[in-house]
Every structure is written in C-alpha cells, then in structure tokens.
Design a protein around this motif. Structure first.
Motif, PDB file in Angstrom:
ATOM      1  N   UNK A 152      -0.390   7.499  -5.739  1.00  0.00           N
ATOM      2  CA  UNK A 152      -0.184   7.751  -4.316  1.00  0.00           C
ATOM      3  C   UNK A 152       1.115   7.112  -3.876  1.00  0.00           C
ATOM      4  N   UNK A 153       1.805   7.770  -2.929  1.00  0.00           N
ATOM      5  CA  UNK A 153       3.081   7.248  -2.439  1.00  0.00           C
ATOM      6  C   UNK A 153       3.278   7.662  -0.982  1.00  0.00           C
ATOM      7  N   UNK A 154       3.770   6.708  -0.186  1.00  0.00           N
ATOM      8  CA  UNK A 154       4.033   6.973   1.234  1.00  0.00           C
ATOM      9  C   UNK A 154       5.453   6.502   1.559  1.00  0.00           C
ATOM     10  N   UNK A 155       6.270   7.424   2.064  1.00  0.00           N
ATOM     11  CA  UNK A 155       7.688   7.133   2.291  1.00  0.00           C
ATOM     12  C   UNK A 155       8.014   7.027   3.777  1.00  0.00           C
ATOM     13  N   UNK A 205       0.805  -1.214   0.000  1.00  0.00           N
ATOM     14  CA  UNK A 205       0.000   0.000   0.000  1.00  0.00           C
ATOM     15  C   UNK A 205       0.837   1.263   0.000  1.00  0.00           C
ATOM     16  N   UNK A 206       2.156   1.099  -0.028  1.00  0.00           N
ATOM     17  CA  UNK A 206       3.046   2.257  -0.064  1.00  0.00           C
ATOM     18  C   UNK A 206       2.923   3.047  -1.357  1.00  0.00           C
ATOM     19  N   UNK A 207       2.497   2.364  -2.422  1.00  0.00           N
ATOM     20  CA  UNK A 207       2.269   3.036  -3.693  1.00  0.00           C
ATOM     21  C   UNK A 207       1.023   2.468  -4.368  1.00  0.00           C
ATOM     22  N   UNK A 239      20.447   9.408   0.218  1.00  0.00           N
ATOM     23  CA  UNK A 239      20.437   9.514  -1.244  1.00  0.00           C
ATOM     24  C   UNK A 239      19.198   8.853  -1.853  1.00  0.00           C
ATOM     25  N   UNK A 240      18.370   8.227  -1.017  1.00  0.00           N
ATOM     26  CA  UNK A 240      17.237   7.449  -1.505  1.00  0.00           C
ATOM     27  C   UNK A 240      15.943   7.867  -0.810  1.00  0.00           C
ATOM     28  N   UNK A 241      14.834   7.582  -1.461  1.00  0.00           N
ATOM     29  CA  UNK A 241      13.502   7.674  -0.850  1.00  0.00           C
ATOM     30  C   UNK A 241      13.037   6.253  -0.576  1.00  0.00           C
ATOM     31  N   UNK A 242      12.705   5.960   0.698  1.00  0.00           N
ATOM     32  CA  UNK A 242      12.461   4.579   1.128  1.00  0.00           C
ATOM     33  C   UNK A 242      10.968   4.284   1.254  1.00  0.00           C
ATOM     34  N   UNK A 243      10.559   3.172   0.657  1.00  0.00           N
ATOM     35  CA  UNK A 243       9.168   2.745   0.684  1.00  0.00           C
ATOM     36  C   UNK A 243       8.893   1.669   1.732  1.00  0.00           C
ATOM     37  N   UNK A 244       9.826   0.750   1.885  1.00  0.00           N
ATOM     38  CA  UNK A 244       9.584  -0.397   2.760  1.00  0.00           C
ATOM     39  C   UNK A 244      10.901  -0.969   3.247  1.00  0.00           C
ATOM     40  N   UNK A 245      10.887  -1.502   4.472  1.00  0.00           N
ATOM     41  CA  UNK A 245      12.059  -2.147   5.055  1.00  0.00           C
ATOM     42  C   UNK A 245      11.640  -3.532   5.507  1.00  0.00           C
ATOM     43  N   UNK A 304       8.086  -3.419   7.231  1.00  0.00           N
ATOM     44  CA  UNK A 304       7.895  -2.131   7.891  1.00  0.00           C
ATOM     45  C   UNK A 304       7.531  -1.076   6.862  1.00  0.00           C
ATOM     46  N   UNK A 305       6.406  -0.421   7.098  1.00  0.00           N
ATOM     47  CA  UNK A 305       5.928   0.685   6.271  1.00  0.00           C
ATOM     48  C   UNK A 305       5.642   1.891   7.162  1.00  0.00           C
TER      49      UNK A 305
END
Length: 249
Positions: A81-84, A69-71, A123-129, A164-165
């Motif tokens: 839609x995007x959630x970082x 659901x992050x994107x 340096x990055x945009x993170x979506x999920x771990x 993890x989101x």
C-alpha cells in the motif's frame, strides 16, 4: 483483555536508544515474542531504507509500516500500500517553510532530501514532508497555515517538528490493514510509541503503551506507561504484556 498477537513498535524514541541502537534486553524480549508466534511490526515515520536494517537485525518476518503509514511493506520488500502527497501542495509547503525559516526535509519514493529543494518537485512522488525548529512559535504558525489544506494529516515525532502526510494516513490505519492480512483485530495489538504520530495506534490498540519519555498527550491516552527508551521500556512492556501474560495464561 484479548490475547496479544501483534506488537507494533515505533522506532525513534521507542525501540531505539538515544544512540539509535536496540538494547540487548529488548532484542531478547522481541526474540521471545517471535518464538511464541507473536508478530512484531516496526511502525515508524522512517522510510523503508532506514528501518529495514533494524528489521533484519531483529529477524522480523512480518510487515513494515513506514512513513507514518504512507507505505506498507513485506519483509520481502513487496509494496502492499502507498499514499502520496499532492506535488502542488508539497511545493506550497516548501515556500511556507522558507518564509517562516524552518528546516525542511522530504521523503520521496526515491529517497530523502534535507535542507534542499529538488530542481523540479514534479520529478518525484512524495510520501512525507517534515519541518524542524527549536522555535515552537514558528511551528505553531506553520500548523495554522497548513490547517487551511484539507488534504493533509499533521502530526509530529518530536515536540520540535511537524510531519505531514496525506489526509487519513496514519500508523493506525496501516496496522488495521496488516491485521486484516493476518486475520486478527486491533484488539490483538499492543502498540508502543512516544509521539503524536503514534497516538492513533496507541488509542486503537488492545493495549496502548506510552514510553516514559513520551509526550504528555501520548501518556494521557495510553493504557500503560513503561520506562524510557534508554531504560528498556519496550522490553519491559513486552515482558509484562506478552511473555509473562502468555506464561500465566
């Protein structure tokens, strides 16, 4: 029971067999649903690049819910839609995982990293771990440490991992947005999944279906339990609730 107008499918452990294939029976059931005007949406923990080829193979024409659901994407690869994740928290999680000795992987907007850290997290945009370990005690300790971070949503896609989101991100929330775009409600959705990252979309759908191989928590909240991912479980659910139901109606 409301008419099913959208089928939301998890991928790993659900749509895909253990060999990461879509069975012929499942392809046929999805094709029949599409022919009846039912939307089929992949709702997955995967990134766009690793789910899009399957969507193409299945001739899907609607939306894609990625990264839990992050994107949300269209099939034309338009990002809706995007959630970082906060980068500072991502770096802290990395150090926690390092201390506990779990395997780690991360999805950024640029791609996928496993077992290695970037030179500079910023340096990055993170979506999920994600973290993997066969030692569930390690995962439990990590979840306990992560519980102190109020900004996180913690689920899993296997009993041996955690995902993890950002807080509030879920497949269910993303599907609600998709339903708004299609002018339907979650009562018109059949959601199918097997793991904790599917639990909310299964609970909130008009029909929530757990795979035969699903985690017990998923089976407990589902309206229906189908066969496993290696026994055409998705196809059987579509045949029962969409194809045969529409025919009977």
């Amino acid at each position: 029971m409301s008419e099913i107008k959208l089928i939301a499918l998890d991928m790993d452990g659900t749509l895909l067999t253990k060999e990461h294939q879509v069975s012929d029976r499942t392809k046929e059931a999805i094709a029949k649903a599409l022919a009846k005007g039912v939307h089929v949406v992949l709702s997955t923990g995967r990134s766009l690049s690793t789910c899009y080829p399957y969507a193409q193979e299945l001739n899907l024409a609607s939306y894609l819910v990625t990264c839990n659901g992050g994107e949300i994407w269209t099939m034309e690869k338009e990002l809706l839609e995007q959630h970082l994740l906060d980068t500072e928290i991502v770096e802290k999680i990395w150090h926690l995982g390092l201390e506990l000795g779990v395997e780690m992987w991360m999805i950024s907007t640029e791609g996928f990293l496993r077992g290695e850290r970037p030179d500079n997290f910023y340096d990055y945009d993170w979506l999920k771990f994600g973290c993997d370990s066969e030692d569930t005690d390690k995962l439990a300790r990590l979840v306990k440490e992560l519980s102190y971070f109020a900004e996180l949503e913690i689920t899993n896609s296997l009993p041996t991992n955690i995902e993890i989101n950002p807080k509030g991100v879920s497949k269910a929330k993303a599907l609600e947005r998709v339903c708004q775009k299609l002018d339907i409600t979650m009562d018109n959705v059949m959601s199918v999944g097997d793991s904790l990252n599917d639990i909310k979309m299964i609970q909130e759908a008009g029909i929530g279906v757990a795979m035969g191989n699903a985690q017990e928590a998923i089976k407990k909240v589902a309206n229906h339990i189908t066969d496993t991912n290696d026994e055409d479980g998705v196809a059987k659910a579509i045949e029962h609730f969409v194809i045969e139901s529409n025919r009977n109606g």
